[in-house]
Scaffold this motif. Structure first.
Motif: not given
Length: 230
Positions: A46-47, A52-55, A64-67
């Motif tokens: 899941l991470a 990938v969606l966050w990038i 990235p901490g929130g993701a």
């Protein structure tokens, strides 16, 4: 020389205690590791998806901490836990508690496989693992990682609701691990000996003899298939 003898005498009871624990519960460490690895694989899958969606997002709202916190809460949601969204327009926290069924299959399959592998073989040269030991080790190892993920996810906008997290996650893990152990009973029938011994006499009467583990494993698979179909 006297000091060395005294220190050796002091260590002897502790060493004998650890030896007795390893002798009485062979394979517990490997089962704990199996459970922790299963939880880590689910979190990692899941991470990777969330990162990938966050990038690829043109306007990421958090780092990235929130993701990673979103990945942790999605992992908890996959076990049936309810989430709470604290940041809403009205200011009132809103619950999020609908678990996608395909997302639920990921932790169930990982726990099932970890418990099956732990109960089916004791490893290279290691003593065979009993069913209760494999089940206990996998559950404790998995829930240990799950507790860390729940604590880590409390700082995000989506936060786990502690009551349902403490109820749903252990129930899913214990159920999937139990089915995995019963699956291993067909591969190695002696894995069910400890479970049969723990059952009351009335429950053991309908299936006496050497075929009892196979019959109980078949009954467990039938019950699991019926629940999955439902």
């Amino acid at each position: 020389m006297a000091d060395v003898i005294e220190m050796t005498a002091r260590r002897t009871p502790l060493s004998s205690l650890l030896t007795r624990i390893r002798y009485r519960t062979p394979g517990l460490g490997a089962s704990l590791l199996n459970g922790a690895v299963a939880a880590g694989l689910g979190l990692g899958a899941l991470a990777v998806l969330v990162i990938v969606l966050w990038i690829s997002s043109p306007y990421p709202d958090s780092g990235p901490g929130g993701a990673l916190q979103v990945a942790a809460v999605l992992w908890l949601l996959a076990h049936g836990a309810e989430l709470v969204r604290a940041d809403t327009l009205s200011g009132v926290p809103a619950p999020v508690g609908v678990t996608p069924l395909l997302l639920l299959m990921l932790p169930v399959w990982l726990v099932h496989r970890a418990a099956r592998d732990a109960a089916a073989d004791g490893g290279d040269g290691a003593p065979l693992v009993s069913g209760p030991t494999a089940w206990t080790g996998v559950v404790l190892g998995y829930l240990g990682v799950g507790a860390g993920a729940a604590v880590y996810a409390t700082g995000g906008e989506l936060r786990p609701e502690w009551f349902w997290t403490a109820v749903c996650v252990p129930l899913v893990v214990m159920g999937a691990a139990g089915v995995g152990v019963w699956t291993a009973c067909e591969l190695r029938p002696e894995a069910a000996d400890g479970l049969l011994g723990a059952m009351p006499m009335r429950g053991r009467r309908p299936a006496p003899g050497a075929e009892s583990p196979a019959r109980l494993a078949a009954a467990a698979r039938a019950a699991g298939a019926g629940a999955a179909a439902l």
